[in-house]
Design a protein around this motif. Structure first.
Motif, PDB file in Angstrom:
ATOM      1  N   HIS A  12       0.831  -1.213   0.000  1.00  0.00           N
ATOM      2  CA  HIS A  12       0.000   0.000   0.000  1.00  0.00           C
ATOM      3  C   HIS A  12       0.864   1.260   0.000  1.00  0.00           C
ATOM      4  O   HIS A  12       0.544   2.250  -0.654  1.00  0.00           O
ATOM      5  CB  HIS A  12      -0.931   0.013   1.213  1.00  0.00           C
ATOM      6  CG  HIS A  12      -2.092  -0.914   1.056  1.00  0.00           C
ATOM      7  ND1 HIS A  12      -2.164  -2.106   1.722  1.00  0.00           N
ATOM      8  CD2 HIS A  12      -3.212  -0.824   0.301  1.00  0.00           C
ATOM      9  CE1 HIS A  12      -3.289  -2.718   1.385  1.00  0.00           C
ATOM     10  NE2 HIS A  12      -3.939  -1.971   0.519  1.00  0.00           N
ATOM     11  N   LEU A  13       1.947   1.218   0.746  1.00  0.00           N
ATOM     12  CA  LEU A  13       2.858   2.356   0.786  1.00  0.00           C
ATOM     13  C   LEU A  13       3.451   2.622  -0.597  1.00  0.00           C
ATOM     14  O   LEU A  13       3.506   3.762  -1.062  1.00  0.00           O
ATOM     15  CB  LEU A  13       3.965   2.103   1.812  1.00  0.00           C
ATOM     16  CG  LEU A  13       4.995   3.212   1.980  1.00  0.00           C
ATOM     17  CD1 LEU A  13       4.356   4.485   2.494  1.00  0.00           C
ATOM     18  CD2 LEU A  13       6.096   2.746   2.928  1.00  0.00           C
ATOM     19  N   GLN A  14       3.883   1.583  -1.284  1.00  0.00           N
ATOM     20  CA  GLN A  14       4.468   1.729  -2.621  1.00  0.00           C
ATOM     21  C   GLN A  14       3.450   2.324  -3.599  1.00  0.00           C
ATOM     22  O   GLN A  14       3.791   3.201  -4.399  1.00  0.00           O
ATOM     23  CB  GLN A  14       5.000   0.380  -3.106  1.00  0.00           C
ATOM     24  CG  GLN A  14       6.224  -0.055  -2.307  1.00  0.00           C
ATOM     25  CD  GLN A  14       6.576  -1.520  -2.433  1.00  0.00           C
ATOM     26  OE1 GLN A  14       7.568  -1.921  -1.871  1.00  0.00           O
ATOM     27  NE2 GLN A  14       5.810  -2.341  -3.122  1.00  0.00           N
ATOM     28  N   ASP A  15       2.199   1.869  -3.531  1.00  0.00           N
ATOM     29  CA  ASP A  15       1.154   2.443  -4.387  1.00  0.00           C
ATOM     30  C   ASP A  15       0.947   3.911  -4.061  1.00  0.00           C
ATOM     31  O   ASP A  15       0.769   4.745  -4.960  1.00  0.00           O
ATOM     32  CB  ASP A  15      -0.168   1.682  -4.215  1.00  0.00           C
ATOM     33  CG  ASP A  15      -0.121   0.285  -4.797  1.00  0.00           C
ATOM     34  OD1 ASP A  15       0.765   0.004  -5.637  1.00  0.00           O
ATOM     35  OD2 ASP A  15      -0.987  -0.535  -4.406  1.00  0.00           O
ATOM     36  N   GLY A  16       0.959   4.254  -2.769  1.00  0.00           N
ATOM     37  CA  GLY A  16       0.785   5.651  -2.357  1.00  0.00           C
ATOM     38  C   GLY A  16       1.916   6.535  -2.845  1.00  0.00           C
ATOM     39  O   GLY A  16       1.690   7.656  -3.308  1.00  0.00           O
ATOM     40  N   VAL A  71       5.140   5.787  13.188  1.00  0.00           N
ATOM     41  CA  VAL A  71       5.434   6.636  14.340  1.00  0.00           C
ATOM     42  C   VAL A  71       5.772   8.025  13.805  1.00  0.00           C
ATOM     43  O   VAL A  71       6.630   8.161  12.919  1.00  0.00           O
ATOM     44  CB  VAL A  71       6.631   6.073  15.149  1.00  0.00           C
ATOM     45  CG1 VAL A  71       7.008   7.008  16.286  1.00  0.00           C
ATOM     46  CG2 VAL A  71       6.333   4.688  15.674  1.00  0.00           C
ATOM     47  N   ALA A  72       5.106   9.039  14.346  1.00  0.00           N
ATOM     48  CA  ALA A  72       5.361  10.416  13.900  1.00  0.00           C
ATOM     49  C   ALA A  72       6.849  10.740  13.994  1.00  0.00           C
ATOM     50  O   ALA A  72       7.498  10.445  14.988  1.00  0.00           O
ATOM     51  CB  ALA A  72       4.550  11.390  14.742  1.00  0.00           C
ATOM     52  N   GLY A  73       7.390  11.297  12.918  1.00  0.00           N
ATOM     53  CA  GLY A  73       8.797  11.683  12.870  1.00  0.00           C
ATOM     54  C   GLY A  73       9.729  10.626  12.307  1.00  0.00           C
ATOM     55  O   GLY A  73      10.893  10.917  12.019  1.00  0.00           O
ATOM     56  N   HIS A  74       9.241   9.395  12.123  1.00  0.00           N
ATOM     57  CA  HIS A  74      10.078   8.325  11.574  1.00  0.00           C
ATOM     58  C   HIS A  74      10.381   8.633  10.109  1.00  0.00           C
ATOM     59  O   HIS A  74       9.511   9.045   9.347  1.00  0.00           O
ATOM     60  CB  HIS A  74       9.352   6.986  11.704  1.00  0.00           C
ATOM     61  CG  HIS A  74      10.116   5.821  11.167  1.00  0.00           C
ATOM     62  ND1 HIS A  74      11.361   5.471  11.625  1.00  0.00           N
ATOM     63  CD2 HIS A  74       9.794   4.906  10.226  1.00  0.00           C
ATOM     64  CE1 HIS A  74      11.782   4.396  10.971  1.00  0.00           C
ATOM     65  NE2 HIS A  74      10.841   4.027  10.111  1.00  0.00           N
ATOM     66  N   ILE A  75      11.644   8.440   9.696  1.00  0.00           N
ATOM     67  CA  ILE A  75      12.083   8.744   8.327  1.00  0.00           C
ATOM     68  C   ILE A  75      12.764   7.510   7.739  1.00  0.00           C
ATOM     69  O   ILE A  75      13.570   6.862   8.411  1.00  0.00           O
ATOM     70  CB  ILE A  75      13.065   9.939   8.315  1.00  0.00           C
ATOM     71  CG1 ILE A  75      12.358  11.190   8.848  1.00  0.00           C
ATOM     72  CG2 ILE A  75      13.626  10.193   6.925  1.00  0.00           C
ATOM     73  CD1 ILE A  75      13.289  12.382   9.078  1.00  0.00           C
ATOM     74  N   PHE A  76      12.422   7.203   6.485  1.00  0.00           N
ATOM     75  CA  PHE A  76      13.071   6.104   5.769  1.00  0.00           C
ATOM     76  C   PHE A  76      13.010   6.398   4.277  1.00  0.00           C
ATOM     77  O   PHE A  76      12.394   7.373   3.847  1.00  0.00           O
ATOM     78  CB  PHE A  76      12.423   4.757   6.108  1.00  0.00           C
ATOM     79  CG  PHE A  76      10.948   4.674   5.823  1.00  0.00           C
ATOM     80  CD1 PHE A  76      10.482   4.132   4.629  1.00  0.00           C
ATOM     81  CD2 PHE A  76      10.014   5.137   6.735  1.00  0.00           C
ATOM     82  CE1 PHE A  76       9.123   4.051   4.364  1.00  0.00           C
ATOM     83  CE2 PHE A  76       8.654   5.051   6.493  1.00  0.00           C
ATOM     84  CZ  PHE A  76       8.210   4.507   5.300  1.00  0.00           C
ATOM     85  N   GLU A  77      13.688   5.573   3.479  1.00  0.00           N
ATOM     86  CA  GLU A  77      13.757   5.802   2.034  1.00  0.00           C
ATOM     87  C   GLU A  77      13.125   4.674   1.244  1.00  0.00           C
ATOM     88  O   GLU A  77      13.137   3.516   1.664  1.00  0.00           O
ATOM     89  CB  GLU A  77      15.216   5.948   1.580  1.00  0.00           C
ATOM     90  CG  GLU A  77      15.871   7.216   2.043  1.00  0.00           C
ATOM     91  CD  GLU A  77      17.288   7.382   1.480  1.00  0.00           C
ATOM     92  OE1 GLU A  77      17.891   6.372   1.033  1.00  0.00           O
ATOM     93  OE2 GLU A  77      17.778   8.519   1.489  1.00  0.00           O
ATOM     94  N   CYS A  78      12.583   5.055   0.087  1.00  0.00           N
ATOM     95  CA  CYS A  78      12.091   4.102  -0.900  1.00  0.00           C
ATOM     96  C   CYS A  78      12.862   4.333  -2.188  1.00  0.00           C
ATOM     97  O   CYS A  78      13.294   5.454  -2.470  1.00  0.00           O
ATOM     98  CB  CYS A  78      10.595   4.313  -1.170  1.00  0.00           C
ATOM     99  SG  CYS A  78       9.521   3.990   0.237  1.00  0.00           S
TER     100      CYS A  78
END
Length: 126
Positions: free
Chosen positions: A60-64, A90-97
């Motif tokens: 779902h994240l990838q589609d978004g 979690v608010a503030g969490h950062i990651f890459e796609c």
């Protein structure tokens, strides 16, 4: 007069017998209700107070992310999007796609805005 006294005495005995309670055992109150834990949990397993960990569904994240890139940023040629599985909501969490744009691999940064799962997608970078 003796007869009147005797009748009154017998009447008093009969009436007093009607008003008395039976001489059996006193009524008892039922025992308090009990709950059984055998069907719901093991007697040796303590109740868990640990909050449930919420993670993004990668598909779902990838589609978004693909939708944000094509509809909001108006980027043409967006292909495969790959986001890591198990990223925390979690608010503030950062990651890459990683994103394939016109045959080039680029990265977008995902910043989680709130505990409800709202997130921001950065512009792609090589």
């Amino acid at each position: 007069m003796v007869r009147t006294t005797l009748v009154l005495a017998c009447a008093a005995l009969v009436l007093s017998g009607c008003d008395s309670a039976p001489t059996g055992p006193a009524p008892s109150t039922p025992p308090p209700p009990t709950t059984s834990t055998a069907a719901t949990s093991s007697p040796t397993a303590p109740a868990s107070l640990t909050p449930v960990r919420r993670v993004f569904d990668a598909a779902h994240l990838q589609d978004g992310v693909r939708r944000v890139l094509t509809e909001s940023y108006l980027i043409a040629g967006v292909g495969d999007v790959s986001c890591p599985a198990g990223e925390d909501v979690v608010a503030g969490h950062i990651f890459e796609c990683t994103v394939d744009i016109a045959g080039e691999k680029e990265k977008v940064t995902i910043t989680v805005r709130d505990a409800a799962g709202g997130y921001e997608v950065s512009q792609p970078e090589p």
